[in-house]
Design an enzyme around this catalytic site. Sequence first.
Site, PDB file in Angstrom:
ATOM      1  N   ASP A 228       0.672  -1.061  -0.069  1.00  0.00           N
ATOM      2  CA  ASP A 228       0.082  -0.022  -0.086  1.00  0.00           C
ATOM      3  C   ASP A 228       1.131   1.163   0.163  1.00  0.00           C
ATOM      4  O   ASP A 228       2.127   0.916   0.535  1.00  0.00           O
ATOM      5  CB  ASP A 228      -0.917   0.026   1.452  1.00  0.00           C
ATOM      6  CG  ASP A 228      -1.660   1.336   1.282  1.00  0.00           C
ATOM      7  OD1 ASP A 228      -2.499   1.662   0.566  1.00  0.00           O
ATOM      8  OD2 ASP A 228      -1.386   1.964   2.596  1.00  0.00           O
TER       9      ASP A 228
ATOM     10  N   ASP B 189      -0.189   5.238   0.648  1.00  0.00           N
ATOM     11  CA  ASP B 189      -0.675   6.123   1.542  1.00  0.00           C
ATOM     12  C   ASP B 189      -0.840   5.497   3.151  1.00  0.00           C
ATOM     13  O   ASP B 189      -1.674   4.964   3.189  1.00  0.00           O
ATOM     14  CB  ASP B 189      -1.701   7.026   1.180  1.00  0.00           C
ATOM     15  CG  ASP B 189      -1.795   8.574   1.472  1.00  0.00           C
ATOM     16  OD1 ASP B 189      -0.588   9.044   1.977  1.00  0.00           O
ATOM     17  OD2 ASP B 189      -2.459   9.339   1.395  1.00  0.00           O
TER      18      ASP B 189
END
Length: 215
Positions: A11, A13
């Site tokens: 991932d 952010d």
Amino acid sequence: MILSCAAVLFDVDGTLVDSTPLIERAAREWGAEYGIDPDEFLSDAHGRRTGDRVADFLPADQVADATARLEELEAKGTEGITALPGAVDLLANMSGLPYAFVTSMDRAQLKVRSGVAGVPLPQVVVTAEDVPDGKPDPSGYRQAARRLGVDPSACVVIEDAPAGVAAGRAAGATVVAVLTSHPREALTGAHHIVDDLTRVTATPSGLRVVPAGPA
């Protein structure tokens, strides 16, 4: 602890890049315009596509315009965007282990925020535009694994948010959660939990992780 894997799916952010100040400022301005409590909006926005979260609050015929407005506000500045601890060092020392990014941001947001944070983009990136459904749907992680030529079950997913943890689990991957945006109790769906990416190093055949201590 060694986690053997054929690839790592990150991932972005909250895992590699911290955009929290920017996102919160934009959400407060946007919430005032649309009569939406920004704190309520932000409480479950992390790790999800913007449009999916907007749809929780507004009628379907307003979602596209409201999403565009929020993204416009988020694009106004880059103040406060930084790389999270250990992110740049880990990506610079992957020891030949294949990896990809799977993000709920759109491609333009990813390019700007990763650039400001000094986080280099890999060849394989799956963004909000690339999947029919956002996290917690597993399609982003499945697509990234397919593009790397590996089975999702042979991957380690690194996430910071409950929606992303659920997506990684649904894809069949081993999920490592970092405590960079959510408390431990929100991430119990992960197989392993670490404080941040300073506790993760790569080897040619997998990841060495130091689990977080007791709460």
